[in-house]
Design an enzyme around this catalytic site. Structure first.
Site, PDB file in Angstrom:
ATOM      1  N   GLY A 104      19.330  25.929  42.679  1.00  0.00           N
ATOM      2  CA  GLY A 104      19.595  27.349  42.494  1.00  0.00           C
ATOM      3  C   GLY A 104      21.050  27.677  42.725  1.00  0.00           C
ATOM      4  O   GLY A 104      21.804  26.868  43.283  1.00  0.00           O
ATOM      5  N   GLU A 144      39.605  55.089  31.606  1.00  0.00           N
ATOM      6  CA  GLU A 144      38.291  55.019  32.258  1.00  0.00           C
ATOM      7  C   GLU A 144      37.315  56.016  31.642  1.00  0.00           C
ATOM      8  O   GLU A 144      36.119  55.718  31.513  1.00  0.00           O
ATOM      9  CB  GLU A 144      38.438  55.278  33.765  1.00  0.00           C
ATOM     10  CG  GLU A 144      39.296  54.263  34.507  1.00  0.00           C
ATOM     11  CD  GLU A 144      38.793  52.840  34.361  1.00  0.00           C
ATOM     12  OE1 GLU A 144      37.580  52.644  34.150  1.00  0.00           O
ATOM     13  OE2 GLU A 144      39.616  51.913  34.453  1.00  0.00           O
TER      14      GLU A 144
END
Length: 615
Positions: free
Chosen positions: A195, A419
């Site tokens: 993992g 933004e």
């Protein structure tokens, strides 16, 4: 330095000092030191006998004792100088420099340095695993936790229920091995936990030992290989020998990829033979290992693709357990486990926090809770509330606020419109991650502003339109700058890298190109970890195909840029209004963003090429 060695040095120097004092004291009591001129007078008078002449000294005896001394010693003087001084009637003597201590130090000091270095390294090796001295270099050095030494249980592990279910069989086997042998079944010799970093592989291994109440040997793969040839193999043998003596028990090898890499790979240099020898010994131990002996081998790695195939075959590490990033339910369980360690607000919405932490591992969540507690501590709060967690998420995802990084008015305006361009495009598409916050406060290493988007659910597949929408959102900042200022800045450089990667993946990896069709041009190399720029570099196409791929990538990006320009132009008033609010407040929250975006105009729902094809 231990007590026996210290005593040895004291005794050595004591004996040496006794001999030196004896030679100085008793020698000076029986022999008279006389000048060379007096010696010449005694020779002329015939008062000396039994002379011993050396390079620097003349020793002899008086025929008649003088001043209670029977013997004398004098230092030799060159004959010509002695004759000259005698002619002048001068009393003279020669002094010989005492080199005793210098000669002593010339061999004692190097010897002491050698002994000190030897003892230093011996002590270093002794400290490793409680061993004693260099002769124990072949010991494994595994840390042993007694039956009651492991305080971790399955109750401390959350978010990986499938892996826990797999490993629960190991606990049952260690507690009652006869149950598995009833129908002829046997436990796997080795279980490999695979993992990404931070998902709880080591914690799971400790939980197995804690639940089964058996000794737990823990060691990392890198500890087997040292600078000495043959040490790794000896440590492997010693580890398994210790485990057999203490069965039933668990052996846990962390970072197995440091030990079990594929043998014979070209380009491997120093220590290659030693690593192969160590791996061969591990394979031999696993082959000669009886699964009924009560010893279970657990190992963990986040790079299974580099492991030697012989290590993963049936009969060795014949079971692999995936410990993946937790889903929303798993994150909620992990949050509840860690929230017990802090004073959290009773009104805290754990389910909402699980939504905000999409993609976080167990280690990330533990770090998040600690950061949130620190944020609450800094503001002198009594409990940790949701605002503290949101601030901690921003700090982890976007970086630390750089309020000292002052931007001029033009730069602030560019960042604000940039933004807001991202935010408008994100709000236009329902499949794109929801905008939670917009800020023009610099953060991290280079971000002058950021638009925070967090997914509302876990996604495992993405369609072609969703990927194109994502490209449009990333291009929103650059296109907004161009619409408002008529020029572009370097602020979109990272956005363009991500745009190019997505467009390239559409064409070469996912077979989503309308021109090239369902063909994959880059084969995956099998890397388990998602490393940027790695994993899809096996090129299997011609130069003509490469040219077509480049043209298709440009076409996709150009179509998305046109779509973005049309969408922002249709919502230009909202773009300017939102940028003005950002310049005033520096940060817009989710409710403020929703209020601002109420009147968005949806324009050109599909890229130009798709519209052309549908006609």
């Amino acid at each position: 330095m231990n007590e026996p060695n210290r005593n040895f040095f004291w005794i050595f120097f004591l004996i040496l000092g006794i001999f030196w004092l004896q030679s100085v004291w008793f020698g000076s009591r029986t022999v008279q030191q006389i000048p060379y001129s007096q010696y010449e007078s005694l020779v002329k008078q015939g008062d000396v006998q039994n002379l011993i002449v050396t390079e620097n000294h003349i020793r002899g005896e008086f025929k008649q004792p003088q001043n209670g001394f029977k013997s004398f010693v004098t230092n030799r003087v060159e004959p010509e100088l002695a004759k000259e001084l005698s002619g002048a009637g001068v009393t003279y003597r020669r002094e010989i420099e005492n080199t005793f201590f210098r000669d002593l130090l010339s061999w004692v000091v190097p010897a002491l340095i050698f002994v000190a270095v030897f003892l230093y390294f011996s002590r270093k090796f002794a400290e490793k695993g409680g061993m004693s001295g260099l002769m124990s270099v072949g010991k494994s050095g595994a840390r042993l936790y007694a039956e009651t030494g492991v305080k971790v249980s399955f109750g401390d592990v959350a978010g990986v229920e499938e892996a826990k279910a797999e490993l629960y069989e190991v606990v049952q086997f260690l507690k009652s091995p006869q149950e598995f042998g009833r129908l002829g079944a046997r436990m796997p010799k080795g279980i490999l936990l695979v993992g990404p970093p931070g998902t709880g592989k080591t914690l799971l291994a400790k939980a197995v030992a804690g639940e089964a109440q058996v000794p737990f040997y823990s060691i990392t793969g890198s500890e087997f290989v040292e600078m000495f040839v043959g040490v790794g193999a000896a440590r492997v043998r010693d580890l398994f020998e210790q485990a057999r003596k203490n069965a039933p028990c668990i052996i846990f090898i962390d970072e197995l990829d440091a030990l079990g890499k594929v043998r014979g790979v070209a380009g491997s240099f120093g220590g290659h033979d030693e690593k192969e020898q160590t791996l061969n010994q591990l394979l031999a131990e696993l082959d000669g290992f009886d699964s009924r002996s009560g010893v279970v081998i657990l190992a963990a790695t986040n790079r299974p693709e580099v492991l030697d195939p012989a290590l993963l075959r049936a009969g060795r590490f014949d079971r692999q357990v995936l410990v993946d990033r937790p889903d929303r339910t798993g994150r909620e369980q992990i949050l509840r486990v860690h929230l017990k360690k802090i004073k959290a607000d009773e009104a805290l919405n754990v389910e909402h926090l699980a939504h905000l932490t999409s993609g976080f591992t167990g280690a990330d969540i533990a770090n998040l809770i600690n950061e949130a507690a620190m944020v609450a501590t800094r503001r002198k709060a009594e409990t940790v509330n949701e605002k503290d967690f949101v601030a901690a998420i921003e700090r982890i995802v976007a970086g630390l606020e750089k309020k000292s990084r002052l931007l001029n008015e033009k730069e602030k305006a560019i960042v604000a419109h940039h933004e807001m361009g991202h935010a408008i495009m994100a709000c236009l598409f329902p499949g794109v991650d929801k905008v939670q916050k917009i800020s023009i406060i610099p953060r991290g290493l280079g971000a002058l502003g950021y638009t925070m988007q967090r997914p509302t659910e876990d996604r495992y597949l993405m369609t072609r339109p969703e990927l194109l929408d994502k490209i449009c959102v990333l291009l929103g900042g650059r296109v907004a700058e161009e619409l408002i200022f008529g020029e572009v800045s370097t602020g979109a450089s990272d956005d363009l890298v991500r745009v190019t990667n997505i467009a390239e993946a559409l064409v070469t990896r996912y077979g989503m190109s309308e021109v090239l069709g369902n063909i994959v041009f880059e084969q995956p190399t099998g890397n388990f970890l998602e490393v940027p720029g790695a994993g899809y570099r096996s090129r299997t196409y011609s130069e003509k195909s490469a040219t077509e791929i480049d043209q298709e990538i440009r076409q996709i990006v150009a179509a998305c840029a046109l779509r973005t320009r049309e969408s922002l132009a249709a919502n230009l008033s909202i773009l300017k209004k939102g940028a003005a609010q950002l310049l005033e407040k520096e940060t817009l929250s989710e409710p403020e963003i929703e209020l601002l975006m109420r009147d968005l105009v949806v324009k050109n729902a599909a890229p130009q090429r798709e519209r052309d094809l549908s006609v």
